[in-house]
Design a protein around this motif. Sequence first.
Motif, mmCIF file in Angstrom:
data_model
loop_
_atom_site.group_PDB
_atom_site.id
_atom_site.type_symbol
_atom_site.label_atom_id
_atom_site.label_comp_id
_atom_site.label_asym_id
_atom_site.label_seq_id
_atom_site.Cartn_x
_atom_site.Cartn_y
_atom_site.Cartn_z
ATOM 1 N N PHE A 11 -5.008 -0.891 3.212
ATOM 2 C CA PHE A 11 -4.473 -1.385 4.470
ATOM 3 C C PHE A 11 -4.018 -0.226 5.318
ATOM 4 O O PHE A 11 -3.431 0.698 4.765
ATOM 5 C CB PHE A 11 -3.283 -2.297 4.150
ATOM 6 N N GLN A 43 9.326 -9.677 4.284
ATOM 7 C CA GLN A 43 10.127 -8.683 5.014
ATOM 8 C C GLN A 43 10.707 -7.705 4.004
ATOM 9 O O GLN A 43 11.379 -8.125 3.042
ATOM 10 C CB GLN A 43 11.266 -9.352 5.794
ATOM 11 N N SER A 44 10.494 -6.410 4.239
ATOM 12 C CA SER A 44 10.869 -5.428 3.220
ATOM 13 C C SER A 44 12.365 -5.450 2.885
ATOM 14 O O SER A 44 12.747 -5.301 1.716
ATOM 15 C CB SER A 44 10.452 -4.027 3.670
ATOM 16 N N PHE A 66 0.863 -1.180 0.000
ATOM 17 C CA PHE A 66 0.000 0.000 0.000
ATOM 18 C C PHE A 66 0.903 1.235 0.000
ATOM 19 O O PHE A 66 2.052 1.154 0.412
ATOM 20 C CB PHE A 66 -1.035 -0.028 1.140
ATOM 21 N N ARG A 96 9.248 1.883 1.492
ATOM 22 C CA ARG A 96 10.628 1.549 1.123
ATOM 23 C C ARG A 96 10.671 0.982 -0.288
ATOM 24 O O ARG A 96 11.547 1.304 -1.082
ATOM 25 C CB ARG A 96 11.191 0.475 2.080
ATOM 26 N N GLY A 129 2.548 3.502 3.963
ATOM 27 C CA GLY A 129 3.123 3.005 5.235
ATOM 28 C C GLY A 129 4.647 3.005 5.167
ATOM 29 O O GLY A 129 5.218 2.888 4.084
ATOM 30 N N PRO A 130 5.320 3.139 6.288
ATOM 31 C CA PRO A 130 6.777 3.287 6.269
ATOM 32 C C PRO A 130 7.530 2.075 5.717
ATOM 33 O O PRO A 130 8.579 2.231 5.099
ATOM 34 C CB PRO A 130 7.141 3.521 7.737
ATOM 35 N N TYR A 131 6.998 0.866 5.913
ATOM 36 C CA TYR A 131 7.687 -0.305 5.346
ATOM 37 C C TYR A 131 7.347 -0.477 3.868
ATOM 38 O O TYR A 131 8.258 -0.619 3.034
ATOM 39 C CB TYR A 131 7.354 -1.571 6.149
ATOM 40 N N PRO A 132 6.058 -0.432 3.488
ATOM 41 C CA PRO A 132 5.731 -0.511 2.061
ATOM 42 C C PRO A 132 6.412 0.584 1.236
ATOM 43 O O PRO A 132 6.847 0.366 0.112
ATOM 44 C CB PRO A 132 4.211 -0.326 2.033
ATOM 45 N N HIS A 186 1.307 -11.112 9.036
ATOM 46 C CA HIS A 186 0.161 -10.229 8.814
ATOM 47 C C HIS A 186 0.634 -8.795 8.535
ATOM 48 O O HIS A 186 0.081 -7.833 9.068
ATOM 49 C CB HIS A 186 -0.767 -10.259 10.043
ATOM 50 N N SER A 187 1.669 -8.679 7.734
ATOM 51 C CA SER A 187 2.174 -7.339 7.439
ATOM 52 C C SER A 187 2.527 -7.229 5.954
ATOM 53 O O SER A 187 2.700 -8.219 5.255
ATOM 54 C CB SER A 187 3.397 -7.029 8.314
ATOM 55 N N LEU A 188 2.639 -6.005 5.518
ATOM 56 C CA LEU A 188 3.034 -5.689 4.141
ATOM 57 C C LEU A 188 4.318 -4.875 4.183
ATOM 58 O O LEU A 188 4.557 -4.199 5.175
ATOM 59 C CB LEU A 188 1.930 -4.870 3.461
ATOM 60 N N ARG A 237 -6.481 0.087 18.668
ATOM 61 C CA ARG A 237 -5.772 -1.142 18.272
ATOM 62 C C ARG A 237 -4.686 -1.534 19.272
ATOM 63 O O ARG A 237 -4.328 -2.698 19.386
ATOM 64 C CB ARG A 237 -5.126 -0.974 16.899
HETATM 65 N N1 LIG Z 1 9.600 -5.973 9.429
HETATM 66 C C1 LIG Z 1 8.511 -5.869 8.499
HETATM 67 C C2 LIG Z 1 7.483 -4.905 9.032
HETATM 68 C C3 LIG Z 1 6.312 -4.686 8.099
HETATM 69 C C4 LIG Z 1 5.191 -3.910 8.767
HETATM 70 O O1 LIG Z 1 5.088 -3.846 10.005
HETATM 71 N N2 LIG Z 1 4.320 -3.339 7.944
HETATM 72 C C5 LIG Z 1 3.171 -2.638 8.487
HETATM 73 C C6 LIG Z 1 2.677 -1.614 7.518
HETATM 74 S S1 LIG Z 1 3.660 -0.172 7.516
HETATM 75 C C7 LIG Z 1 2.093 -3.642 8.700
HETATM 76 O O2 LIG Z 1 1.771 -4.353 7.781
HETATM 77 N N3 LIG Z 1 1.566 -3.709 9.939
HETATM 78 C C8 LIG Z 1 0.566 -4.667 10.289
HETATM 79 C C9 LIG Z 1 -0.438 -4.133 11.262
HETATM 80 O O3 LIG Z 1 -0.365 -2.957 11.599
HETATM 81 O O4 LIG Z 1 -1.302 -4.919 11.623
HETATM 82 C C10 LIG Z 1 9.051 -5.417 7.135
HETATM 83 O O5 LIG Z 1 10.141 -4.851 7.111
HETATM 84 O O6 LIG Z 1 8.413 -5.685 6.106
#
Ligand SMILES: N[C@@H](CCC(=O)N[C@@H](CS)C(=O)NCC(=O)O)C(=O)O
Length: 226
Positions: free
Chosen positions: A34, A68-69, A6, A14, A9-12, A53-55, A124
């Motif tokens: 998301f 993992q990003s 998406f 990247r 978000g800080p990881y996406p 459960h992350s992107l 949350r």
């Molecule tokens: N270490 C993971 C972290 C990914 C992460 O935490 N992504 C966030 C979005 S910025 C997410 O999906 N969070 C899941 C949530 O908030 O439930 C990476 O580098 O991909």
Amino acid sequence: MKLYNFPWGPYPRRLTLYLAEKGITDIELIEVEFPHRPERWPEGFLLNLNPAHSLPVLDTGNGILIGQSIAILEYLEERHRSPNMLGRTLEERARTRELMAIFDEATSFFGLWARHGSRLNAERHTPSAEAASIGAERFASKLRVGEAKFVGPFVAGSRITIADCVAMALIEFADRFYGVPVPADCPKLAGWYQRLSDRETMRSPRYPEEMLSLAYGLPEQTRIFL
Ligand SMILES: N[C@@H](CCC(=O)N[C@@H](CS)C(=O)NCC(=O)O)C(=O)O
């Protein structure tokens, strides 16, 4: 290859920055709403993709899902050698990875601050002044390490690398979404952030308005000013 992502978000982010800088266009981008619209996801969608459960998640097309990003960035660097965004020598690559790790750690600590301190996340995650304060303090100390290790004009040297993508995704998110500026004692980072913000490939994303209005002003909400 398919990238589930998406845009803000800080990881996406990247990955978005990296693909734009690298000029990679042959990956199918699947934009996921998301995290604010999970009711629109197909049943079990994200859990099936990634037990964390992350992107982001990259489907390499040959049976591997990478969730993992940083692993995705390194995988794409190995597949697409040019322009080189990791480093040409052993030492350059080590420096890129060192800076990337510093900003990755900073991202985790920023998450702790925002998760437990922001009114955006109050439903949350349990609000906790103590957790927010530890997160903020550790976030700032990691940025100071980044400042001390900053090479210039890019974070890890004379060319842009994946470390810049990781650092930019964080600094921009902290500043524009949560209203947390680069600390005053990190002038090199502040200058770099200003310069990179002007790059065509690094234009700030649009944040969902209803989330931005709750998130913006994290220092005021937590009474923590770096
Ligand atoms: N270490 C993971 C972290 C990914 C992460 O935490 N992504 C966030 C979005 S910025 C997410 O999906 N969070 C899941 C949530 O908030 O439930 C990476 O580098 O991909």
